[in-house]
Every structure is written in structure tokens, then in C-alpha cells.
Design an enzyme around this catalytic site. Structure first.
Site, PDB file in Angstrom:
ATOM      1  N   LYS A   1      24.164   5.886 -11.818  1.00  0.00           N
ATOM      2  CA  LYS A   1      25.240   6.618 -11.130  1.00  0.00           C
ATOM      3  C   LYS A   1      26.546   6.446 -11.902  1.00  0.00           C
ATOM      4  O   LYS A   1      26.999   5.335 -12.130  1.00  0.00           O
ATOM      5  CB  LYS A   1      25.404   6.097  -9.700  1.00  0.00           C
ATOM      6  CG  LYS A   1      26.617   6.672  -8.953  1.00  0.00           C
ATOM      7  CD  LYS A   1      26.707   6.166  -7.511  1.00  0.00           C
ATOM      8  CE  LYS A   1      28.011   6.586  -6.830  1.00  0.00           C
ATOM      9  NZ  LYS A   1      28.143   6.078  -5.459  1.00  0.00           N
TER      10      LYS A   1
ATOM     11  N   ASP B   1      35.618   6.990  -6.961  1.00  0.00           N
ATOM     12  CA  ASP B   1      35.138   7.570  -5.711  1.00  0.00           C
ATOM     13  C   ASP B   1      36.214   7.452  -4.627  1.00  0.00           C
ATOM     14  O   ASP B   1      36.358   6.418  -3.982  1.00  0.00           O
ATOM     15  CB  ASP B   1      33.852   6.840  -5.273  1.00  0.00           C
ATOM     16  CG  ASP B   1      33.279   7.425  -3.984  1.00  0.00           C
ATOM     17  OD1 ASP B   1      33.733   8.508  -3.566  1.00  0.00           O
ATOM     18  OD2 ASP B   1      32.362   6.794  -3.408  1.00  0.00           O
TER      19      ASP B   1
ATOM     20  N   LYS C   1      38.211   8.079   1.796  1.00  0.00           N
ATOM     21  CA  LYS C   1      38.046   6.670   2.174  1.00  0.00           C
ATOM     22  C   LYS C   1      39.376   6.111   2.672  1.00  0.00           C
ATOM     23  O   LYS C   1      40.440   6.601   2.302  1.00  0.00           O
ATOM     24  CB  LYS C   1      37.642   5.859   0.934  1.00  0.00           C
ATOM     25  CG  LYS C   1      36.211   6.035   0.479  1.00  0.00           C
ATOM     26  CD  LYS C   1      35.933   5.156  -0.719  1.00  0.00           C
ATOM     27  CE  LYS C   1      34.514   5.331  -1.224  1.00  0.00           C
ATOM     28  NZ  LYS C   1      33.482   4.910  -0.265  1.00  0.00           N
TER      29      LYS C   1
ATOM     30  N   ASP D   1      32.549   2.600  -9.462  1.00  0.00           N
ATOM     31  CA  ASP D   1      31.428   3.386  -8.938  1.00  0.00           C
ATOM     32  C   ASP D   1      30.561   3.998 -10.050  1.00  0.00           C
ATOM     33  O   ASP D   1      29.649   4.768  -9.770  1.00  0.00           O
ATOM     34  CB  ASP D   1      31.951   4.470  -7.981  1.00  0.00           C
ATOM     35  CG  ASP D   1      30.984   4.755  -6.841  1.00  0.00           C
ATOM     36  OD1 ASP D   1      30.076   3.947  -6.619  1.00  0.00           O
ATOM     37  OD2 ASP D   1      31.142   5.805  -6.195  1.00  0.00           O
TER      38      ASP D   1
ATOM     39  N   ASP E   1      31.658  11.694   1.050  1.00  0.00           N
ATOM     40  CA  ASP E   1      31.669  10.340   0.484  1.00  0.00           C
ATOM     41  C   ASP E   1      30.253   9.846   0.167  1.00  0.00           C
ATOM     42  O   ASP E   1      30.088   8.814  -0.471  1.00  0.00           O
ATOM     43  CB  ASP E   1      32.377   9.386   1.458  1.00  0.00           C
ATOM     44  CG  ASP E   1      32.805   8.083   0.796  1.00  0.00           C
ATOM     45  OD1 ASP E   1      32.738   8.009  -0.454  1.00  0.00           O
ATOM     46  OD2 ASP E   1      33.198   7.157   1.519  1.00  0.00           O
TER      47      ASP E   1
ATOM     48  N   GLU F   1      28.381  10.867  -2.057  1.00  0.00           N
ATOM     49  CA  GLU F   1      28.283  11.699  -3.257  1.00  0.00           C
ATOM     50  C   GLU F   1      27.283  11.181  -4.282  1.00  0.00           C
ATOM     51  O   GLU F   1      26.715  11.962  -5.044  1.00  0.00           O
ATOM     52  CB  GLU F   1      29.668  11.825  -3.918  1.00  0.00           C
ATOM     53  CG  GLU F   1      30.088  10.683  -4.856  1.00  0.00           C
ATOM     54  CD  GLU F   1      30.197   9.308  -4.191  1.00  0.00           C
ATOM     55  OE1 GLU F   1      30.327   9.260  -2.953  1.00  0.00           O
ATOM     56  OE2 GLU F   1      30.114   8.291  -4.894  1.00  0.00           O
TER      57      GLU F   1
ATOM     58  N   ARG G   1      24.290  10.034  -4.041  1.00  0.00           N
ATOM     59  CA  ARG G   1      22.930  10.570  -3.908  1.00  0.00           C
ATOM     60  C   ARG G   1      22.841  12.018  -4.362  1.00  0.00           C
ATOM     61  O   ARG G   1      21.779  12.484  -4.767  1.00  0.00           O
ATOM     62  CB  ARG G   1      22.437  10.373  -2.467  1.00  0.00           C
ATOM     63  CG  ARG G   1      23.194  11.123  -1.426  1.00  0.00           C
ATOM     64  CD  ARG G   1      22.954  10.565  -0.021  1.00  0.00           C
ATOM     65  NE  ARG G   1      23.701   9.340   0.210  1.00  0.00           N
ATOM     66  CZ  ARG G   1      23.671   8.647   1.350  1.00  0.00           C
ATOM     67  NH1 ARG G   1      22.931   9.056   2.357  1.00  0.00           N
ATOM     68  NH2 ARG G   1      24.383   7.562   1.476  1.00  0.00           N
TER      69      ARG G   1
HETATM   70  N1  BES Z   1      30.381   4.251  -3.760  1.00  0.00           N
HETATM   71  C1  BES Z   1      30.167   4.169  -2.369  1.00  0.00           C
HETATM   72  C2  BES Z   1      29.404   2.908  -1.961  1.00  0.00           C
HETATM   73  C3  BES Z   1      30.107   1.592  -2.200  1.00  0.00           C
HETATM   74  C4  BES Z   1      30.832   0.998  -1.180  1.00  0.00           C
HETATM   75  C5  BES Z   1      29.992   0.944  -3.413  1.00  0.00           C
HETATM   76  C6  BES Z   1      31.454  -0.213  -1.404  1.00  0.00           C
HETATM   77  C7  BES Z   1      30.611  -0.277  -3.630  1.00  0.00           C
HETATM   78  C8  BES Z   1      31.343  -0.858  -2.625  1.00  0.00           C
HETATM   79  C9  BES Z   1      29.370   5.371  -1.894  1.00  0.00           C
HETATM   80  O1  BES Z   1      29.589   6.546  -2.587  1.00  0.00           O
HETATM   81  C10 BES Z   1      29.764   5.619  -0.490  1.00  0.00           C
HETATM   82  O2  BES Z   1      30.889   5.954  -0.268  1.00  0.00           O
HETATM   83  N2  BES Z   1      28.817   5.485   0.436  1.00  0.00           N
HETATM   84  C11 BES Z   1      29.074   5.711   1.813  1.00  0.00           C
HETATM   85  C12 BES Z   1      27.957   6.526   2.369  1.00  0.00           C
HETATM   86  C13 BES Z   1      28.206   7.053   3.749  1.00  0.00           C
HETATM   87  C14 BES Z   1      29.333   8.055   3.754  1.00  0.00           C
HETATM   88  C15 BES Z   1      26.933   7.688   4.237  1.00  0.00           C
HETATM   89  C16 BES Z   1      29.170   4.364   2.503  1.00  0.00           C
HETATM   90  O3  BES Z   1      28.436   3.439   2.108  1.00  0.00           O
HETATM   91  O4  BES Z   1      30.017   4.210   3.369  1.00  0.00           O
HETATM   92 ZN    ZN Z   2      30.255   6.340  -4.509  1.00  0.00          ZN
HETATM   93 MN    MN Z   3      31.255   7.632  -1.810  1.00  0.00          MN
END
Ligand code: BES
Ligand code: ZN
Ligand code: MN
Length: 503
Positions: free
Chosen positions: A272, A277, A284, A295, A354, A356, A358
Site C-alpha cells: 500500500k 491519508d 480524519k 501510510d 477513509d 482507501e 483497500r
Molecule cells: N491508513 C488508515 C489505517 C491506519 C490507522 C494506519 C492508524 C495506521 C494507523 C486507513 O486508511 C484507514 O483510515 N482505515 C479506517 C477504515 C475505516 C474507515 C473503515 C480505520 O481504520 O479507521
Molecule cells: Zn490509509
Molecule cells: Mn484511510
């Protein structure tokens, strides 16, 4: 770091710090004798227990040795190779803090460590050197005094300049082999950390591609970069959807290492590459958002691993695939509720912009399967905060549709200290990512966020039978205030160990 192996007697080695490593067992047997030999008081053994990473520095033996200081270094009970790495990480960190530039380590007892850890002399040495790289890493190139200096000048100061390992003549060639391998893995891991630590304004998708191209040229593997037009022509709707709010074009980079002879197998590594992000329109919260420059840790570790495999010359074909973009809000950005068509043709309702990672991985996984049909696909991604909730900051989540593959990755984690823990990947969870309007939603219901993310990814491997997804959201980055904050390069050692095993 200039690393050499010598068979000279330890007392003859000129260095700033002469280090004697001990297991808890060897401490009892030989530490007293060594201390006596250098004229030290054995009372230090009341406090020094040889726990992994424990270090005591002793002064005032000049005359008895050519070294300015002597140190006792603990490597634990001697049963775990990862303790050996942990101890050299501590040693290198201390040397750096004390501005000690020349270190020598007595490795005369390495055969004993190797047999107690059920490992080889070369592997022990390799792990030790990896730790030296890891512990002496600092990201200071954006400090103004470093910016002023020329690149090669400022690079020197961040590491131990000279490291000597003292080996018995009988072990010398195995020690040298291990050192050579450790230098490769250690430096590739630090390269990955550099990429991750670079902030979003200094590392865009095109910079990730440029880093891959540079690595390929230097180490002899092919790198192909698709720009925005090619990505559009390919129909990578996931990557394009995430990129819609950005001022910078996306890239899709393919690193292709082919060994000289016949390849034992072909492995695709997908990483990835979200350079920043923000969450997109599903923005966020601002607290800690800056950490989202990390990220693209999966991408960095994939570049690091492919470079390491190439430099090690492993007899295995490795293809790295990196979808890269930032995830930004803007008038043109993808909105919650939008439906997109991915490279595979599968349609996705974007429940949350968010989620993204996947979306871009979906395209990369389908592309890997369709274009290369590799024996194994492994993807690395900072995919979900939910994985941190489940496993914390030092362990990665492992999801796989193949038990042997999962076990191989688990074992590689134990050996390298980059630990993974397997989580379920059961079809019961599909219920949570259903969409009323598209084939699937990128947003799960409440709970099991790292599992639903993995079930989502699985839809894009088109029935591939040996796939693993490693969620590195926790261990890839340490928050401000940690002993060494920032990027860890998690995944480089893990992948290299795995690929060595398959070679
Ligand atoms: N990059 C984030 C996940 C992340 C969070 C990595 C904290 C490192 C530290 C990912 O893109 C994300 O935002 N995931 C969301 C998914 C949700 C919206 C379904 C999450 O984990 O909150
Ligand atoms: Zn992310
Ligand atoms: Mn995200």
C-alpha cells in the site's frame, strides 16, 4: 558503516569500544575470567544479568587492551536469534548517543550462541548486523544543519563508522557470510524507513516510483512505472477514485527481479502506497493526522525487500507491485456513496473515503493475479486502525487463505522479531460488507474492522489459492516520544526471511 571481520586477538584490536556479548549461561562461566583479565572488579556482575539488550560500559582498562572502553552486552538466554538482534540494536543506539564511532565485538563464542539458538553462525551474525543498522538509524536529514551539508557528508555521521567483529579462524568465513547478508537486510530496512519518514510534501506517488527505479538501476532488476494515463487505460478505478481529490498524479510501479538461473517460485509482493491519508471527504480528526505520512509503509517495505532479494541474489522471482497516491479532500474528490468500477470489473460502493487502502490494493491484487499468476501473493498494508485495537503496536495482523503460507509467515516473524498473529478470514464476515447498490462496500459494520477489510481484499484475488495479507498499521510507525520515534521498516526482515526460506 565499515564492517570487517578479524581473527586477531581481542586485546590487540584498536577501537573506542570493545564489546563482550554474554548469554545468561556464558555469563556465569566466563565473565569473571574476562573481567579479571582486564583488571576490573567482578562486582559489576551483581547488577549485570545479561538480559537481551542490557549493556554496561567499563572504563579504565587502558594498558591491558588497545580499546578505550570495554562493554558487557547481554543477549538473553541464548535461545532466541531475535534477542541477538535486540542486543545489537541497543548497543548501536548507545554508541550513537555517546558519539562512539568505532566498535569491536568479540564474536569468539558465536558457535555456542548458534547452537543454543538452534541456528547457524551466519544467521546469528546476520541478525547482529541487522540490529546494528536498526539501532544506529536516525532520521535527521531534514534538520537545517544536515540540509546544508552535501548528501554523502551528512550520511556518514548517522552510523557507527567502523565495526569490527572478532571471530575464531574456524568460523571466519561463516561470520563473513552472515555479515554480508546482514548488511543487505539492515541497509534495505533503513532505506524503507527513510521513505516512510519523509513527509507527504516531500514524497508523492512519483517519488515512490523514482525510488523504485533508482533501486532497480543500482541493484539490477527491472522497474516499470505506469503514470495516470496508463492507469486510466488499464481501468484501475480503485486507485483513480482515491486519487481524485489530489493535485498529484497516481503511479503504479512494478519491480521485477528475475534470478539468473531457474526460479524456485514466483512471488508477488503488493504494498500500500498512500503517501498521505487525510481520510479524504471522510476527513480524519486532526489529532495525530501527521502520522498518516506513514501510510505508504507497505510500499516502502516491498521496495526494501525486493532490493534485498536482488542484492542477495536469491533464486526466486519476486514481483513488487505498488499502487501509490495521496488521499485528499477537494471538490473533485470521491464522495461517500459513490460507486466505482475496479480493475477486476467488480463494483464498489465507497461507504467511507477513509477506507482507501483497500481500494488501491484491490486493483493491485487483481493485476498481480491476472498479469503474473504468481505462486504466492503477499500484501503489506497499514490498512486498519482496528488491527491496532486488536493487536497493539508491536505485532502485525496476518490473514491468509492457506495454512502453510500462514505458518511460514508466522515462523519468519518469530525469527526476525517482526511478529505476526493470525486472525480469522471467515465468510461469516461478508455479511458486513454487503452493498445495496454495488457488488461490495468498502465499509464494514461495527466491529472486526481488520477482518472485514481482509474479506474485501480477498474478493480481488480471483480465487488465488495462496494469498496472505499483513496489516502493519500498528508496528510500522512509532509515535513521537518513543525511544526511537518514526518509521520502523517493519516487514523488510519478515519478507526477506520468508523468501530466503523459499529459495
Ligand atoms: N491508513 C488508515 C489505517 C491506519 C490507522 C494506519 C492508524 C495506521 C494507523 C486507513 O486508511 C484507514 O483510515 N482505515 C479506517 C477504515 C475505516 C474507515 C473503515 C480505520 O481504520 O479507521
Ligand atoms: Zn490509509
Ligand atoms: Mn484511510
Amino acid at each position: 558503516m565499515n564492517i570487517s571481520v578479524t581473527t586477531n586477538p581481542v586485546k590487540k584490536i584498536k577501537t573506542e569500544l570493545l564489546v563482550f556479548p554474554f548469554t545468561t549461561g556464558s555469563l556465569k562461566k566466563i565473565a569473571g575470567g574476562i573481567l579479571h583479565d582486564f583488571g576490573y572488579d567482578a562486582a559489576v556482575l551483581r547488577d549485570f544479568k545479561a538480559e537481551a539488550g542490557e549493556l554496561v560500559i567499563l572504563y579504565g582498562a587502558m594498558g591491558k587492551t588497545s580499546a578505550e572502553r570495554v562493554a558487557l552486552l547481554g543477549i538473553g538466554d541464548g535461545k532466541k536469534i531475535s534477542d541477538c538482534r535486540k542486543s545489537s540494536t541497543a548497543l548501536a543506539g548507545k554508541a550513537l548517543d555517546l558519539k562512539i564511532e568505532a566498535v569491536a565485538v568479540d564474536f569468539s563464542g558465536v558457535k555456542g550462541f548458534a547452537s543454543s539458538a538452534k541456528s547457524s553462525v551466519a544467521s546469528i551474525c546476520s541478525a547482529f548486523i541487522e540490529g546494528c543498522y536498526s539501532g544506529s538509524y536516525r532520521f535527521d536529514r531534514l534538520k537545517s544543519d544536515k540540509l546544508k551539508k552535501k548528501k554523502d557528508e551528512s550520511d556518514k555521521k548517522k552510523e557507527i563508522v567502523e565495526l569490527i567483529l572478532r571471530s575464531d579462524p574456524a568460523q571466519c568465513s561463516a561470520v563473513e557470510d552472515g555479515v554480508a547478508a546482514g548488511i543487505i537486510t539492515g541497509s534495505c530496512q533503513n532505506m524503507a524507513r527513510d521513505l516512510v519518514n519523509l513527509p507527504g510534501n516531500l514524497l508523492q506517488a512519483e517519488d515512490i516510483s523514482a525510488a523504485a527505479v533508482e533501486s532497480g538501476q543500482r541493484c539490477g532488476f527491472d522497474v516499470k512505472v505506469f503514470g495516470k494515463e496508463e492507469i486510466e487505460d488499464l481501468g484501475m478505478g480503485g486507485l483513480l477514485a482515491v486519487n481524485r481529490g489530489s493535485l498529484h498524479p497516481p503511479t503504479f510501479t512494478i519491480l521485477d527481479y528475475k534470478p539468473e538461473g531457474k526460479a524456485a517460485r514466483t512471488v508477488a509482493l503488493v504494498g500500500k502506497g498512500v503517501t498521505f491519508d487525510s481520510g479524504g471527504i471522510s476527513l480524519k480528526p486532526s489529532e495525530g493526522m501527521g502520522e498518516m505520512k506513514s501510510d505508504m509503509s507497505g510500499a516502502a517495505s516491498v521496495i526494501g525487500a525486493v532490493e534485498a532479494v536482488a542484492r542477495l541474489g536469491l533464486p526466486i522471482r519476486v514481483i513488487g507491485l505498488i499502487p501509490a497516491t495521496d488521499n485528499m479532500p477537494s471538490g473533485s474528490a470521491t464522495k461517500p456513496g459513490d460507486v466505482i468500477t475496479t480493475y477486476s470489473g467488480i463494483t464498489v460502493e465507497v461507504g467511507n473515503t477513509d477506507a482507501e487502502g483497500r481500494l488501491i490494493l484491490a486493483d493491485a491484487l487483481s493485476y498481480a493475479k491476472k498479469q503474473y499468476n504468481p505462486d504466492v501473493i503477499v500484501d503489506l498494508a497499514t490498512l486498519t486502525g482496528a488491527c491496532i485495537v486488536a493487536l497493539g503496536y508491536s505485532v502485525a495482523g496476518l490473514f491468509s487463505n492457506d495454512d502453510r503460507l500462514a505458518d511460514d509467515i508466522f515462523q519468519a516473524g518469530q525469527l526476525t522479531g517482526e511478529k505476526v498473529w493470525r486472525m480469522p478470514l471467515w465468510e461469516e464476515y461478508d455479511e458486513m460488507i454487503k452493498s445495496d447498490v454495488a457488488d461490495v462496500s468498502n465499509l464494514g459494520a461495527r466491529g472486526a474492522g481488520s477482518v472485514t477489510a481482509s474479506r474485501f481484499l480477498e474478493k480481488f484475488i480471483d480465487g488465488h489459492k495462496k494469498w496472505a495479507h499483513i496489516d502493519i498499521a500498528g508496528p510500522s510507525f512509532s509515535a513521537k516520544g518513543a525511544k526511537v520515534s518514526g518509521a520502523t521498516g517493519f516487514g523488510v526482515r519478515l519478507l526477506v526471511e520468508l523468501l530466503k526460506k523459499w529459495s
